[in-house]
Enzyme design. Structure first.
Site, short mmCIF file in Angstrom:
data_model
loop_
_atom_site.label_atom_id
_atom_site.label_comp_id
_atom_site.label_asym_id
_atom_site.label_seq_id
_atom_site.Cartn_x
_atom_site.Cartn_y
_atom_site.Cartn_z
N HIS A 118 -4.52 1.97 7.54
CA HIS A 118 -3.13 2.42 7.64
C HIS A 118 -2.85 3.53 6.62
O HIS A 118 -2.29 4.58 6.95
CB HIS A 118 -2.20 1.21 7.41
CG HIS A 118 -0.74 1.55 7.36
ND1 HIS A 118 0.16 1.06 8.28
CD2 HIS A 118 -0.01 2.30 6.50
CE1 HIS A 118 1.37 1.54 7.99
NE2 HIS A 118 1.29 2.28 6.90
N GLY A 140 0.83 -1.20 0.00
CA GLY A 140 0.00 0.00 0.00
C GLY A 140 0.86 1.24 0.00
O GLY A 140 2.03 1.20 0.42
NI NI Z 1 2.57 3.42 5.71
#
Ligand code: NI
Length: 167
Positions: A133, A46
């Site tokens: 996150h 990510g």
């Molecule tokens: Ni991160």
């Protein structure tokens, strides 16, 4: 293909709060392409625009093993959340550091895709962790911020040491 430099914790630019994307246009799609090149090369699962010093609300995720299932979220908003799950997290901006963070177990997130179309996605497991996150990055938050002060000091010392070894 464009690889963008990834800001390294504790770079103060990681603490910038990102702004809403007004139109998903070619400029945003170029950012998404550059971010995905950067994420796959890292490699990571990510990346938030914040991490490449672009402070617009864009995150990308690919948790597939085949590395060909890119998910793009522009202006993501969590519209529902339930449960609690603790998972070990890492971050491309905090290399070599992994620690447990408690987050919602299931979320429903609304966002725009790379074509500017609105969608709502239900997520649990690793995907739910990743979305939360990466969305934190847009708020200027790094996962290390959830840890105790003592752990944060240890992480800073370790990163400093790593940096010295690289130079
Ligand atoms: Ni991160």
């Amino acid at each position: 293909m464009a690889l963008l430099p990834i800001l390294q914790y504790p770079d103060p630019r990681l603490y910038t709060v990102a702004t809403q994307v007004r139109v998903v246009d070619d400029d945003i799609r170029r950012l998404i392409n550059d971010m995905s090149d950067t994420m796959y090369a890292a490699p990571g699962v990510g990346l938030a625009a914040t991490q490449v010093d672009d402070h617009r609300r864009v995150i990308i995720i690919d948790i597939s093993e085949t590395r060909d299932q890119l998910q793009v979220f522009v202006n993501p908003v969590v519209v529902a959340a339930s449960g609690t799950a603790t998972c070990e997290e890492g971050c491309l901006s905090v290399p070599g550091i992994f620690d447990k963070v408690a987050r919602a177990e299931r979320i429903s997130v609304r966002a725009l895709n790379a074509q500017g179309e609105s969608f709502t996605l239900g997520a649990d497991g690793l995907l739910a962790v990743c979305i939360q996150h990466e969305m934190d990055h847009l708020e200027g938050k790094v996962f290390v911020d959830y840890l105790s002060r003592l752990k944060q000091q240890r992480i800073l010392a370790k990163l400093k040491k790593q940096k010295r070894q690289i130079m």
